[in-house]
Design an enzyme around this catalytic site. Structure first.
Site, PDB file in Angstrom:
ATOM      1  N   LYS A  13       0.651  -1.418  -0.291  1.00  0.00           N
ATOM      2  CA  LYS A  13      -0.211  -0.194  -0.154  1.00  0.00           C
ATOM      3  C   LYS A  13       0.878   1.156   0.174  1.00  0.00           C
ATOM      4  CE  LYS A  13      -2.462   0.165   3.759  1.00  0.00           C
ATOM      5  NZ  LYS A  13      -2.725   1.307   4.769  1.00  0.00           N
ATOM      6  N   ARG A  89     -11.629   2.655   8.669  1.00  0.00           N
ATOM      7  CA  ARG A  89     -10.842   1.171   9.115  1.00  0.00           C
ATOM      8  C   ARG A  89     -12.340   0.434   9.743  1.00  0.00           C
ATOM      9  NH1 ARG A  89      -5.680   0.806  10.400  1.00  0.00           N
ATOM     10  NH2 ARG A  89      -5.543   3.179  10.880  1.00  0.00           N
ATOM     11  N   ARG A 128      11.252 -10.935   6.272  1.00  0.00           N
ATOM     12  CA  ARG A 128      11.857  -9.694   5.936  1.00  0.00           C
ATOM     13  C   ARG A 128      13.370  -9.696   7.463  1.00  0.00           C
ATOM     14  NH1 ARG A 128       7.411  -5.336   5.864  1.00  0.00           N
ATOM     15  NH2 ARG A 128       7.264  -5.627   8.109  1.00  0.00           N
ATOM     16  N   ARG A 161      12.866  -7.624  12.736  1.00  0.00           N
ATOM     17  CA  ARG A 161      12.055  -6.113  13.370  1.00  0.00           C
ATOM     18  C   ARG A 161      10.793  -6.770  14.171  1.00  0.00           C
ATOM     19  NH1 ARG A 161       9.000  -1.803  10.075  1.00  0.00           N
ATOM     20  NH2 ARG A 161       7.407  -3.172  11.056  1.00  0.00           N
ATOM     21  N   ARG A 172      -2.953  -8.924  13.932  1.00  0.00           N
ATOM     22  CA  ARG A 172      -2.377  -6.934  12.182  1.00  0.00           C
ATOM     23  C   ARG A 172      -3.508  -8.398  11.329  1.00  0.00           C
ATOM     24  NH1 ARG A 172       2.740  -4.869  10.526  1.00  0.00           N
ATOM     25  NH2 ARG A 172       3.381  -6.168  11.017  1.00  0.00           N
TER      26      ARG A 172
END
Ligand code: ZN
Length: 215
Positions: A13, A89, A128, A161, A172
């Site tokens: 996004k 949201r 990641r 992270r 999430r």
């Protein structure tokens, strides 16, 4: 043209928002920016929002909705419209926004939905790794370093992270499925959603977005 862009964490996004903004000359606005502006300018809505965030509470929809509508109405440079990121949201926010903007030039015209299967997002995010020393970025599934967990460039151990682990990502993604997917369904009924298959190369995704927005 007024656009909402929606997509789960890791859907790209951010990257495409900035391209859309430039290509179509739009104001790119995130709810984070709106909150910060209201708090920095000490507006009445900002003061109310701050009272919640200081207690670690979520700002109620009613305040968020007013902030967003006010912010859009008071933009001095309207450009060709807005690209709003991170809003609405929830279904309640979507309905309230519709009430506030119906028949005005602030009503939303297009909803861009960045579609990526959740298992692909999981690999993108949990895979990641970065090198703290030189800033190199890897993904252990798609662009792994030659030696496991070691930076190709400088030989440092790679790090992940804190939020990129499977458990926090699941929270999430669940939130996205529970709150935001119904919002997309709501706009679907109005016939304004453009679904973008975002599980492809950057160039292909970008052509689909351009095509969808030019029609
Ligand atoms: Zn390195």
């Amino acid at each position: 043209m007024n656009i909402f862009i929606m997509g789960a964490p890791g859907s790209g996004k951010g990257t495409f928002s900035s391209r859309i903004k430039d290509e179509f000359n739009l104001n790119h606005i995130s709810t984070g920016d709106i909150f910060r502006a209201n708090i920095a300018n000490d507006t009445p809505l900002g003061q109310q929002a701050k009272a919640y965030t200081e207690k670690g509470l979520l700002v109620p929809d009613e305040i968020t909705n007013k902030m967003v509508a006010d912010y859009l109405a008071n933009l001095t440079d309207k450009k060709n419209g807005y690209l709003l990121d991170g809003y609405p949201r929830t279904l309640d926010q979507a309905k309230a926004f519709e009430q506030m903007t119906k028949g005005t030039d602030l009503a939303v015209d297009v909803v861009v939905a960045m579609d990526v299967p959740f298992d692909v997002l999981t690999k993108r995010i949990t895979g990641r790794r970065t090198c703290k020393k030189c800033g190199a970025i890897y993904n252990i599934y798609t662009t792994p370093p030659q030696t496991e967990e070691i930076c190709d460039v400088c030989g440092e151990p790679l790090s992940q992270r804190k939020d990129d682990n499977e458990e926090s990502l699941k929270v999430r993604l669940d939130e996205y499925a529970k709150n935001t997917e119904p919002v997309i369904a709501y706009y679907e009924e109005k016939g304004i959603v453009k679904h973008i298959n975002a599980d492809r190369g950057i160039d292909e995704i970008w052509s689909s977005i351009q095509e969808a927005l030019k029609n």
